[in-house]
Design an enzyme around this catalytic site. Sequence first.
Site, short mmCIF file in Angstrom:
data_model
loop_
_atom_site.label_atom_id
_atom_site.label_comp_id
_atom_site.label_asym_id
_atom_site.label_seq_id
_atom_site.Cartn_x
_atom_site.Cartn_y
_atom_site.Cartn_z
N HIS A 442 0.83 -1.21 0.00
CA HIS A 442 0.00 0.00 0.00
C HIS A 442 0.87 1.26 0.00
O HIS A 442 0.64 2.19 -0.78
CB HIS A 442 -0.92 -0.01 1.23
CG HIS A 442 -1.76 1.23 1.36
ND1 HIS A 442 -1.32 2.36 2.03
CD2 HIS A 442 -2.98 1.53 0.87
CE1 HIS A 442 -2.25 3.29 1.97
NE2 HIS A 442 -3.27 2.82 1.27
N CYS A 756 -3.56 -4.52 -14.35
CA CYS A 756 -3.48 -3.32 -13.52
C CYS A 756 -2.68 -3.56 -12.26
O CYS A 756 -2.62 -2.70 -11.38
CB CYS A 756 -4.88 -2.81 -13.17
SG CYS A 756 -5.91 -3.99 -12.29
#
EC number: 2.7.9.2
Length: 817
Positions: A442, A756
């Site tokens: 993240h 992606c």
Amino acid sequence: MAYRFIKWFEELSKNDVPLVGGKGANLGEMTNAGIPVPPGFCVTAEAYKYFVENVKVSKEDVKRILGEKVNKGTISEVLAQAPDEPRPLQDWIMDIISKTDVDDSKMLQENTEAIRTLIKSLDMPSEIAEEIKQAYKELSQRFGQEEVYVAVRSSATAEDLPEASFAGQQETYLDVLGADDVIDKVKRCWASLWTARATFYRAKQGFDHSKVYLSAVVQKMVNSEKSGVMFTANPVTNNRNEIMINASWGLGEAVVSGAVTPDEYIVEKGTWKIKEKVIAKKEVMVIRNPETGRGTVMVKVAEYLGPEWVEKQVLTDEQIIEVAKMGQKIEDHYGWPQDIEWAYDKDDGKLYIVQSRPITTLKEEATAEEAEEVEEAEVILKGLGASPGIGAGRVVVIFDASEIDKVKEGDILVTTMTNPDMVPAMKRAAAIVTDEGGRTSHAAIVSRELGIPCVVGTKEATKKLKTGMYVTVDGTRGLVYKGIVKSLVKKKEEAKAEGGQVVVAGAPLVTGTMVKVNVSMPEVAERAAATGADGVGLLRAEHMILSIGQHPIKFIKEGKEEELVEKLAEGIEKVAAAFYPRPVWYRTLDAPTNEFREMPGGEDEPEERNPMLGWRGIRRGLDQPELLRAEFKAIKKVVEKGYNNIGVMLPLVSHPEQIREAKRIAREVGLEPHKDVAWGVMIEVPAAAIIIEDLIKEGIDFVSFGTNDLTQYTLAIDRDNERVAKLYDETHPAVLKLIKHVIKVCKRYGVETSICGQAGSDPKMARILVRLGIDSISANPDAVQLIRQVVAQEERKLMLEAARKQLFEEEEEEELF
């Protein structure tokens, strides 16, 4: 006006770009600087301008040249509205272009082909033709020949249109022989100004088609025995004390186009010591066509020169040093590192320089004092460089989202691992350092998108760094320095003053494989759109939903559904508007339970041992349809405003029933799949790849590989666990076989394929995906331009390989895996 149709290199300098384009002006500049440039001349932009403005074309001419094409579409319309008397070719061109919708690829291809056909078919005005013939005769006489071999290359001239924008768009013709052939190739260069992709690019960039001209460079052909390129600063390491030389057999087109892997030599400037030699296996080479004596062909090195030449060193050590010294001379002249094309002529054995242009990817060099300061600075922490750049400031250590208010503008955020709740603090930070995580974590993903330097996986940042300390973070190298390293900060400020880390696409290549961009937050939509990406391959819902500061289910239960819908719609619209009409694929919520649990109202979230394998993605969306329903309502609001470029992407799908049920919920709120929005799924679970045909039959328009999850699920590796990070590999044969299978089946059914995951930003993976036939690749904002260049190069390689295969009538190549 008095037109200047021909200019010899000796008459030109770097200031003549408007007349002969960047390529022509540069050749003139080097000629006059004493660089061994093969002689030649330029057919100027004024010649092209004269041609299109003075050659008169009648309706009958158009009908004769274009044949059946005049009976349909734009050409038929232009003919019907045109006056009966002959008029300049430029008027016909502008009429056709004015009626061309560049977003209609079929119309664009047909209309630009018609323009090119007109240019190539019309006679060259005698006043221009005679000057070209005379110049060619003079060039031939310089070499005591009746006709000399030349190369004819296009050179873009619009001062406000960088020549890079034409890279790979205009034509180059090698081994051209005879005045008539030269004139023909000049017209073909002019015609290449109107390829579909060059026209599309100008239209999208807002350039006036009527003010873009083309010059043609006519240059004595080097009959290369060996050739290649060199960089007078190492483009890999940014080391300006090294020269990198690439070399292969035959003409340089094989190296420039990427058709062959060349030898690589590294030379130290000043001492001229050859520091490194990598001798490649050079399978093919480009030579003059031995049958026709004109043009070029690609042949096998083993057959043309002999098997021993395939792995033979191309340049002798003496030649390596000669090439390097010539590169230094050219760099000294221009005052900046250069990207140079060179060749040894087998007729006279001499070294020639064919082209030189500045290397644009280098950063300003540090002074000796600055370099010494960096060298002496104390490195107190090492990790993985996850987002490039320099950040310096006061350390603030936090352990959960409840502490984010401690992080002020310009602080260094230090934590175990970031999560979506920390994004407000991440936006304020000058840099981010974490204990855990890899380049797909993240912290890494969000930092890259925000353009904030980040170092992850340090293991002990929260122990070694204390709140109140001052540090300098190098997100490129993965280093944390004690204190403020002034030289690094100075370079950061200089870069910022010049526009920072530029991601804006000045002149994107147009590729067959679309290159899209990943977007996590609507706030970065404009920055992401400025990369020139072909759309958004992943718009994440997590940050929009979690930024409400409260558990979304609690929010809905408190009667605030409409507020949530409005906030979502606002974010989606911001991205859809920034990219319109380019597609934007919105992925429905995919936050694991641990991220929900840390939010106010998240105390009822289940405790899961491995949230990545737990209650997330579409499986949670269907269990809590009120949240999925709110997402679909938000999308419907945006669609009703006229944004028809949105696609819905369902995450973590593993069964056709999940697609069916999600569609039912969408229809409940008035959102019609396949009509209002495109409908697709993420391929993250191996099960989805294995049953892809069943998913397609349920009704999908596209799929996108979420390689971050697909890799960890296929290899049983936690991607955020630094202990096993070394085993995490998106190019593992098992992962690639799943991807290959999905692409193959999707091709059969006409379903679009994309990627992606973080792998989409990896050049190695991009090359593999192009070869597998993927339709688009979605990369992080900072990687879009690099991936587009890699894709363009790989597509050229594929075309050349196909041509070679046909030429040699080879057996079918082995499969990649």
